[in-house]
Design an enzyme around this catalytic site. Structure first.
Site, PDB file in Angstrom:
ATOM      1  N   PRO A  13      20.834  18.533  -5.247  1.00 29.19           N
ATOM      2  CA  PRO A  13      19.555  18.305  -4.567  1.00 29.19           C
ATOM      3  C   PRO A  13      19.083  19.332  -3.176  1.00 29.19           C
ATOM      4  CG  PRO A  13      21.125  16.916  -3.682  1.00 29.19           C
ATOM      5  CD  PRO A  13      21.885  17.599  -4.463  1.00 29.19           C
ATOM      6  N   ASP A  36      16.284  28.467  -9.807  1.00 33.65           N
ATOM      7  CA  ASP A  36      14.865  28.091  -9.339  1.00 33.65           C
ATOM      8  C   ASP A  36      14.794  28.004  -7.817  1.00 33.65           C
ATOM      9  OD1 ASP A  36      14.196  27.812 -11.867  1.00 33.65           O
ATOM     10  OD2 ASP A  36      14.666  25.676 -12.176  1.00 33.65           O
ATOM     11  N   LYS A  58       8.825  29.733  -7.438  1.00 38.61           N
ATOM     12  CA  LYS A  58       7.510  30.171  -7.326  1.00 38.61           C
ATOM     13  C   LYS A  58       7.482  31.282  -6.147  1.00 38.61           C
ATOM     14  CE  LYS A  58       3.616  27.324  -6.125  1.00 38.61           C
ATOM     15  NZ  LYS A  58       3.335  25.872  -5.684  1.00 38.61           N
ATOM     16  N   GLY A  90      18.887  19.941  -8.546  1.00 39.80           N
ATOM     17  CA  GLY A  90      19.269  18.687  -9.090  1.00 39.80           C
ATOM     18  C   GLY A  90      20.066  18.365 -10.299  1.00 39.80           C
ATOM     19  N   ALA A 120      18.070  14.427  -7.691  1.00 42.17           N
ATOM     20  CA  ALA A 120      17.312  13.952  -6.194  1.00 42.17           C
ATOM     21  C   ALA A 120      17.346  12.535  -5.861  1.00 42.17           C
ATOM     22  CB  ALA A 120      16.060  14.653  -6.161  1.00 42.17           C
ATOM     23  N   MET A 171       7.968  14.613  -7.827  1.00 40.42           N
ATOM     24  CA  MET A 171       6.954  15.191  -7.965  1.00 40.42           C
ATOM     25  C   MET A 171       5.586  14.418  -7.411  1.00 40.42           C
ATOM     26  SD  MET A 171       7.964  17.536 -10.913  1.00 40.42           S
ATOM     27  CE  MET A 171       8.690  16.495 -11.873  1.00 40.42           C
TER      28      MET A 171
HETATM   29  C1  LIG Z   1      11.022  19.765 -10.742  1.00 40.15           C
HETATM   30  S1  LIG Z   1      11.660  18.462 -10.328  1.00 40.15           S
HETATM   31  C2  LIG Z   1      13.304  18.764 -10.361  1.00 40.15           C
HETATM   32  C3  LIG Z   1      14.353  17.510 -10.252  1.00 40.15           C
HETATM   33  C4  LIG Z   1      15.682  17.866 -10.440  1.00 40.15           C
HETATM   34  N1  LIG Z   1      15.889  18.412 -11.795  1.00 40.15           N
HETATM   35  C5  LIG Z   1      16.775  16.711 -10.032  1.00 40.15           C
HETATM   36  O1  LIG Z   1      17.411  16.202 -10.948  1.00 40.15           O
HETATM   37  O2  LIG Z   1      16.499  16.204  -8.876  1.00 40.15           O
HETATM   38  C6  LIG Z   1      11.446  18.667  -8.602  1.00 40.15           C
HETATM   39  C7  LIG Z   1      11.347  17.295  -7.779  1.00 40.15           C
HETATM   40  O3  LIG Z   1      12.367  16.634  -7.507  1.00 40.15           O
HETATM   41  C8  LIG Z   1      12.442  15.896  -6.178  1.00 40.15           C
HETATM   42  N2  LIG Z   1      13.531  16.677  -5.256  1.00 40.15           N
HETATM   43  C9  LIG Z   1      14.325  17.553  -5.698  1.00 40.15           C
HETATM   44  N3  LIG Z   1      14.982  18.136  -4.663  1.00 40.15           N
HETATM   45  C10 LIG Z   1      14.623  17.256  -3.481  1.00 40.15           C
HETATM   46  C11 LIG Z   1      14.998  17.055  -2.196  1.00 40.15           C
HETATM   47  N4  LIG Z   1      16.152  17.609  -1.870  1.00 40.15           N
HETATM   48  N5  LIG Z   1      14.503  16.123  -1.525  1.00 40.15           N
HETATM   49  C12 LIG Z   1      13.501  15.181  -1.953  1.00 40.15           C
HETATM   50  N6  LIG Z   1      12.998  15.387  -3.246  1.00 40.15           N
HETATM   51  C13 LIG Z   1      13.877  16.359  -4.093  1.00 40.15           C
HETATM   52  C14 LIG Z   1      10.857  16.276  -5.704  1.00 40.15           C
HETATM   53  O4  LIG Z   1      10.077  14.816  -6.104  1.00 40.15           O
HETATM   54  C15 LIG Z   1      10.414  17.528  -6.433  1.00 40.15           C
HETATM   55  O5  LIG Z   1       9.112  17.671  -6.498  1.00 40.15           O
END
Ligand SMILES: C[S@@+](CC[C@H](N)C(=O)[O-])C[C@H]1O[C@@H](n2cnc3c(N)ncnc32)[C@H](O)[C@@H]1O
Length: 249
Positions: A13, A36, A58, A90, A120, A171
């Site tokens: 995360p 990413d 991005k 994640g 996450a 998200m």
């Molecule tokens: C495209 S998704 C990827 C999720 C990732 N594959 C996972 O398993 O955590 C991206 C979303 O994951 C969440 N996210 C990822 N890292 C985060 C963090 N450090 N703190 C809070 N939300 C996080 C947010 O909702 C973000 O918009």
């Protein structure tokens, strides 16, 4: 199947110490790494100095690189190097499009070893001491994406009855008010507690709390920005209960 060794790796995360040993070894052995935006740059320090690092997140002020382009880049690197890693924030199989990349690689004759990462939801919950399941609060956990499909379907929210459940929404910042009002309607109760964790496990971590009825306004005032995760359900009250227990001891 072609011989290139390809790893699809979950980088966790944010906190670089939440990487698995297996992931570290794979990164160390890679000749090329495609990574990413949510991958902490500290994680890339495990790579050898000569490793080719390709950013596919991005770019400043620009749009995300389309998935097709990433897929093609992956195949291109696989054709040029013996060991390639695809690093994702994640876990690659939780809202990470890891499955699509696996399919694309398979179509081009490549297989892939998947190394899971801490998603996450687990990380954010741990970071604020909130158990996603608890016998007294929730016996089911649901992970939901806050992105609408192309057809604009939000049925996951309208069907969401939160009795005895914890919902984790990834998200979900952009469509926050739309989503919470749908969930509110379905449950006939806007008092269900919500926690939003921004930048979980990172130095800039923030937590904003409210309920279905007021969280949207609270988040707007606090200027909550992605990456942020919503945890919705009675289990959010656990945070107050644990404080109460501590104060009573
Ligand atoms: C495209 S998704 C990827 C999720 C990732 N594959 C996972 O398993 O955590 C991206 C979303 O994951 C969440 N996210 C990822 N890292 C985060 C963090 N450090 N703190 C809070 N939300 C996080 C947010 O909702 C973000 O918009």
């Amino acid at each position: 199947m072609k011989k290139t060794k390809i790893y699809l790796i979950g980088a966790g995360p944010g906190d670089p110490e939440l990487l698995s040993l297996k992931a570290v070894k794979a990164i160390q052995n890679s000749q090329a790494i495609l990574y990413d935006q949510l991958v902490n740059k500290e994680v890339l320090k495990h790579a050898a100095p000569e490793t080719k690092l390709v950013y596919v997140g991005k770019k400043k002020g620009a749009h995300v690189i389309p998935q097709d382009e990433i897929n093609n880049l992956l195949v291109d690197l696989a054709s040029k190097y013996d060991v390639v890693s695809r690093l994702k924030g994640g876990d690659p199989f939780i809202f990470g499009r890891g499955g699509e990349e696996l399919e694309h690689l398979a179509r081009h004759g490549y297989s892939c070893e998947v190394i899971p990462g801490i998603t996450a939801a687990s990380a954010a919950a741990a970071a604020i001491g909130l158990p996603l399941s608890h016998r007294d609060y929730a016996s089911q956990i649901i992970f939901i994406t806050g992105h609408k499909k192309e057809d604009g379907d939000y049925s996951a929210f309208t069907e969401l009855d939160l009795h005895d459940k914890t919902a984790v929404i990834y998200m979900g910042v952009t469509a926050l008010s739309e989503m919470v009002s749908e969930i509110c309607k379905k449950n006939g109760n806007c008092n269900i507690p919500v926690a939003i964790i921004e930048n979980a496990t990172l130095p800039l971590q923030r937590v904003v709390r409210g309920n279905l009825g007021n969280i949207s306004e609270i988040a707007q005032k606090a200027d909550v920005k992605p990456p942020a995760l919503l945890i919705i359900g009675n289990v959010v009250n656990f945070m107050d209960n644990i404080e109460k227990i501590k104060n009573e001891v």
